[in-house]
Design a protein around this motif. Structure first.
Motif: not given
Length: 273
Positions: A171-186, A188-195
């Motif tokens: 809506m405001i034409g931002a250049d960057l969005l940062i999502l602070l999450s409880d995980i390092d990023g994306l 390929t699978d859930d790292p908590n269950t798949n090493p």
């Protein structure tokens, strides 16, 4: 890859979203004031470099429920909304106090899904954001949970403010969005269950495989938005030309690293404006 990261150095308008799980102490379920203070100090410091900053903060229901002594997240809608009303006021008071300590004004902006979907409301909200930024104010945004049922009923939800933050960035034409999450990023699978899950540093295009990869789950008692919500947020943001990064909110310094072009988190490339 390096060129994609280096362009983030030149971002002028930045939206940062922090989730409930990143605001609370895991062992006591109370606010992590040291982390919030560091977050505020970081945002003011970034603003002092000439950039515009918007904070989208979850946490109203979590703060409200701990304030009235509820151990578990309530199921009853009216209780959730009451907790949101209590918690939003307390949370905003803390933000305003901390921002004021660094000679910065924070403004509360509460949004419902109707704000985004109604053309008139959207334009009014957009004008408010732009005027606040021109005044040098830091808007602190949350969904208006005390009256809105979209997110907390999880029927037609923003998704723990992930999609809300993407809608605001768009809506405001931002250049960057940062999502602070409880995980390092994306991954390929859930790292908590798949090493064997592999970390994904860069997403140039969101396709069906990526959407399937996002599992709508959250490891936190406080958060409601899983990776599926974050990928949906990325879709909204990138279509508007906004780059988006998912990174771990346990380290607030990751914000600095991202805007300095370091290879932190998962970068979703925005469409060319």
């Amino acid at each position: 890859m390096r060129n994609n990261r280096e362009k983030l150095v030149h971002c002028k308008r930045i939206v940062i979203k922090i989730g409930s799980s990143s605001l609370m102490h895991n062992n006591t379920n109370k606010l992590d004031l040291m982390k919030i203070e560091k977050l505020v100090r970081t945002l003011v410091d970034i603003k002092n470099t000439g950039k515009e900053v918007v904070l989208v903060s979850s946490g109203a229901i979590a703060v409200g429920r701990t304030s009235v002594g509820l151990v578990e997240r309530p199921d009853d809608l009216s209780v959730k909304q009451a907790c949101a009303a209590i918690g939003q006021a307390k949370l905003m008071m803390i933000y305003q106090k901390l921002f004021a300590e660094y000679s910065t004004i924070a403004a509360q902006v509460l949004i419902t899904k109707n704000t985004i979907t109604n053309k008139v409301s959207k334009v009014n909200a957009q004008n408010t954001f732009i005027e606040l930024l021109h005044m040098g104010v830091v808007p602190v945004v949350n969904e208006n949970d005390s009256v809105s049922t979209y997110e907390i009923e999880q029927v037609v939800k923003f998704g723990d403010n992930d999609r809300l933050s993407a809608s605001v960035a768009s809506m405001i034409g931002a250049d960057l969005l940062i999502l602070l999450s409880d995980i390092d990023g994306l991954y390929t699978d859930d790292p908590n269950t798949n090493p064997n899950a592999k970390f994904i540093e860069l997403v140039e295009k969101i396709d069906a495989n990526l959407i399937h990869m996002g599992k709508d789950s959250s490891g936190s008692d406080f958060g409601t938005g899983g990776m599926a919500a974050k990928i949906k947020a990325a879709s909204i943001a990138t279509k508007a030309g906004t780059d988006m990064v998912i990174t771990n909110g346990n380290n607030i310094d990751n914000i600095y690293k991202i805007i300095h072009g370091e290879n932190v988190g998962t970068l979703f490339l925005g469409s060319i404006k």
